[in-house]
Scaffold this motif. Structure first.
Motif, PDB file in Angstrom:
ATOM      1  N   GLN A 140       0.868  -0.974  -0.046  1.00 44.11           N
ATOM      2  CA  GLN A 140      -0.066  -0.064   0.088  1.00 44.11           C
ATOM      3  C   GLN A 140       0.716   1.177  -0.170  1.00 44.11           C
ATOM      4  N   LEU A 141       0.627   2.186  -0.899  1.00 46.57           N
ATOM      5  CA  LEU A 141       1.292   3.419  -0.863  1.00 46.57           C
ATOM      6  C   LEU A 141       0.385   4.621  -0.431  1.00 46.57           C
ATOM      7  N   VAL A 142       1.067   5.273   0.427  1.00 45.93           N
ATOM      8  CA  VAL A 142       0.196   6.491   0.916  1.00 45.93           C
ATOM      9  C   VAL A 142       0.950   7.887   1.151  1.00 45.93           C
ATOM     10  N   THR A 143       0.283   8.654   0.781  1.00 47.55           N
ATOM     11  CA  THR A 143       0.924  10.172   0.679  1.00 47.55           C
ATOM     12  C   THR A 143       0.395  11.291   1.605  1.00 47.55           C
ATOM     13  N   TYR A 144       1.376  11.958   2.097  1.00 48.83           N
ATOM     14  CA  TYR A 144       0.791  13.178   3.058  1.00 48.83           C
ATOM     15  C   TYR A 144       1.677  14.378   2.387  1.00 48.83           C
ATOM     16  N   THR A 145       0.742  15.466   2.078  1.00 46.71           N
ATOM     17  CA  THR A 145       1.316  16.511   1.461  1.00 46.71           C
ATOM     18  C   THR A 145       0.894  17.659   2.592  1.00 46.71           C
ATOM     19  N   ILE A 146       1.970  18.445   2.877  1.00 41.85           N
ATOM     20  CA  ILE A 146       1.511  19.582   3.893  1.00 41.85           C
ATOM     21  C   ILE A 146       1.187  20.998   2.885  1.00 41.85           C
ATOM     22  N   ASP A 147      -0.108  21.258   3.096  1.00 43.86           N
ATOM     23  CA  ASP A 147      -0.529  22.226   2.447  1.00 43.86           C
ATOM     24  C   ASP A 147      -0.346  23.849   2.842  1.00 43.86           C
ATOM     25  N   ARG A 148      -0.307  23.716   4.404  1.00 43.68           N
ATOM     26  CA  ARG A 148      -0.143  25.069   5.217  1.00 43.68           C
ATOM     27  C   ARG A 148       0.416  24.664   6.270  1.00 43.68           C
ATOM     28  N   PHE A 149       1.468  25.569   6.836  1.00 46.27           N
ATOM     29  CA  PHE A 149       2.276  25.377   8.062  1.00 46.27           C
ATOM     30  C   PHE A 149       2.536  26.393   8.885  1.00 46.27           C
ATOM     31  N   GLN A 150       2.015  26.536   9.997  1.00 44.27           N
ATOM     32  CA  GLN A 150       2.192  27.709  10.756  1.00 44.27           C
ATOM     33  C   GLN A 150       2.759  27.259  12.100  1.00 44.27           C
ATOM     34  N   PRO A 151       4.151  27.881  12.312  1.00 41.26           N
ATOM     35  CA  PRO A 151       5.138  27.870  13.473  1.00 41.26           C
ATOM     36  C   PRO A 151       4.471  28.451  14.675  1.00 41.26           C
ATOM     37  N   ASP A 152       4.904  27.940  15.824  1.00 45.62           N
ATOM     38  CA  ASP A 152       4.801  28.707  17.083  1.00 45.62           C
ATOM     39  C   ASP A 152       3.355  29.219  17.134  1.00 45.62           C
ATOM     40  N   VAL A 153       2.509  28.681  16.995  1.00 44.14           N
ATOM     41  CA  VAL A 153       0.861  29.177  17.151  1.00 44.14           C
ATOM     42  C   VAL A 153       0.657  29.365  18.844  1.00 44.14           C
ATOM     43  N   ASN A 154      -0.409  30.292  18.872  1.00 46.83           N
ATOM     44  CA  ASN A 154      -0.586  30.368  20.235  1.00 46.83           C
ATOM     45  C   ASN A 154      -2.099  29.625  20.545  1.00 46.83           C
ATOM     46  N   VAL A 155      -1.564  28.640  21.300  1.00 40.64           N
ATOM     47  CA  VAL A 155      -2.734  27.691  21.596  1.00 40.64           C
ATOM     48  C   VAL A 155      -2.771  27.500  23.078  1.00 40.64           C
ATOM     49  N   THR A 156      -3.821  27.228  23.713  1.00 34.94           N
ATOM     50  CA  THR A 156      -3.813  27.055  25.307  1.00 34.94           C
ATOM     51  C   THR A 156      -3.928  25.428  25.429  1.00 34.94           C
ATOM     52  N   ASP A 157      -3.305  24.893  26.656  1.00 37.06           N
ATOM     53  CA  ASP A 157      -3.431  23.554  26.853  1.00 37.06           C
ATOM     54  C   ASP A 157      -4.767  22.872  26.997  1.00 37.06           C
ATOM     55  N   SER A 158      -5.730  23.796  27.086  1.00 35.02           N
ATOM     56  CA  SER A 158      -7.315  23.077  27.284  1.00 35.02           C
ATOM     57  C   SER A 158      -7.674  22.744  25.636  1.00 35.02           C
ATOM     58  N   TYR A 159      -7.038  23.135  24.778  1.00 33.64           N
ATOM     59  CA  TYR A 159      -7.355  22.976  23.474  1.00 33.64           C
ATOM     60  C   TYR A 159      -7.205  21.508  23.169  1.00 33.64           C
ATOM     61  N   PHE A 160      -6.384  20.856  23.767  1.00 30.41           N
ATOM     62  CA  PHE A 160      -5.795  19.472  23.433  1.00 30.41           C
ATOM     63  C   PHE A 160      -6.545  18.455  24.249  1.00 30.41           C
ATOM     64  N   ALA A 161      -7.385  18.917  25.207  1.00 28.06           N
ATOM     65  CA  ALA A 161      -8.406  18.183  26.106  1.00 28.06           C
ATOM     66  C   ALA A 161      -9.859  18.036  25.623  1.00 28.06           C
ATOM     67  N   PHE A 162     -10.117  16.748  25.704  1.00 31.51           N
ATOM     68  CA  PHE A 162     -11.580  16.532  25.081  1.00 31.51           C
ATOM     69  C   PHE A 162     -12.637  17.140  26.110  1.00 31.51           C
ATOM     70  N   ASP A 163     -13.505  17.908  25.896  1.00 34.16           N
ATOM     71  CA  ASP A 163     -14.481  18.504  26.906  1.00 34.16           C
ATOM     72  C   ASP A 163     -15.926  18.088  26.444  1.00 34.16           C
ATOM     73  N   PRO A 164     -16.508  17.133  27.153  1.00 30.59           N
ATOM     74  CA  PRO A 164     -17.792  16.636  26.672  1.00 30.59           C
ATOM     75  C   PRO A 164     -18.945  17.619  26.502  1.00 30.59           C
ATOM     76  N   LYS A 165     -18.782  18.766  27.215  1.00 29.11           N
ATOM     77  CA  LYS A 165     -19.653  19.669  27.217  1.00 29.11           C
ATOM     78  C   LYS A 165     -19.676  20.368  25.813  1.00 29.11           C
ATOM     79  N   GLN A 166     -18.844  20.372  25.234  1.00 24.23           N
ATOM     80  CA  GLN A 166     -18.506  21.050  24.055  1.00 24.23           C
ATOM     81  C   GLN A 166     -19.147  20.065  22.677  1.00 24.23           C
ATOM     82  N   PHE A 167     -19.575  18.870  23.062  1.00 30.89           N
ATOM     83  CA  PHE A 167     -20.256  17.801  22.073  1.00 30.89           C
ATOM     84  C   PHE A 167     -21.635  17.371  22.972  1.00 30.89           C
TER      85      PHE A 167
END
Length: 216
Positions: free
Chosen positions: A180-207
């Motif tokens: 099997q051959l798979v390819t990943y192409t980076i379309d856009r890259f943003q270094p050092d983005v400002n993001v809080t730690d809470s963004y990475f935690a699943f919050d059931p209240k938002q779903f």
């Protein structure tokens, strides 16, 4: 209950960065090694980043996605699934079924598929060589080919296309041992983005209405 498919784990491996492995005790291509070292240092220097990408597999349709990384934390968005990892708990959410699976995050369990290690995985159990230099759209790219040194590896070959100027990755081509051959192409890259730690935690209240399957 849905677990993370192998192709999603491969995607995580192809898109995320990390720590250092022991040096490879084999003969290597010095030009390829220099390029890979520069690429690795480039990504390790970032505090965080966000990348939009296109995933392509033979015989399948293209899929778009987005990944955000901050240290050991990451969040991967695709149409069928979204993966949250706050460094302690990994949550896999399926929008179609409104189900989320929670499990303890164990970096060692993922091995070389660990999202925090892929940009230095070439230092362990891989041999590599410089393939070519090419120009596309005014940019110059260097292509490196990696091959595992172990007979039981699930990956046969990996080709990484690196921007010669800034050492960022533009594309991966991964040939699996099953052909099997798979390819990943980076379309856009943003270094050092400002993001809080809470963004990475699943919050059931938002779903609203989500079914939680806790495997911890």
């Amino acid at each position: 209950m849905k677990k993370i498919p192998k192709i999603m784990m491969l995607l995580l491996a192809a898109l995320l960065s990390g720590t250092t492995f022991p040096a490879l005790a084999q003969k290597t291509d010095s030009k390829a090694e220099a390029i890979l070292e520069a690429m690795s240092k480039n990504y390790e220097s970032l505090k965080s980043y966000k990348a939009a990408f296109t995933f392509t597999s033979e015989g399948g349709r293209d899929a778009k996605g987005e990944v955000t990384v901050k240290g050991e934390k990451f969040r991967l968005k695709m149409s069928e699934q979204e993966v949250f990892n706050d460094g302690k708990i990994m949550a896999t959410y399926a929008p179609e079924t409104k189900e989320v699976t929670l499990q303890d995050y164990d970096p060692a369990e993922l091995g070389d598929l660990n999202p925090t290690r892929i940009f230095t995985a070439y230092k362990k159990d891989y041999k590599y060589k410089f393939l070519k230099e090419s120009k596309e759209g005014g940019q110059t790219y260097e292509t490196i080919e990696l091959a595992p040194t172990t007979s039981y590896a699930k990956i046969s070959k990996v080709q990484i296309k690196v921007d010669k100027k800034d050492k960022s990755i533009k594309k991966w081509r991964i040939l699996m041992s099953n052909g099997q051959l798979v390819t990943y192409t980076i379309d856009r890259f943003q270094p050092d983005v400002n993001v809080t730690d809470s963004y990475f935690a699943f919050d059931p209240k938002q779903f609203p209405g989500v079914e939680v399957v806790d495997l911890r």
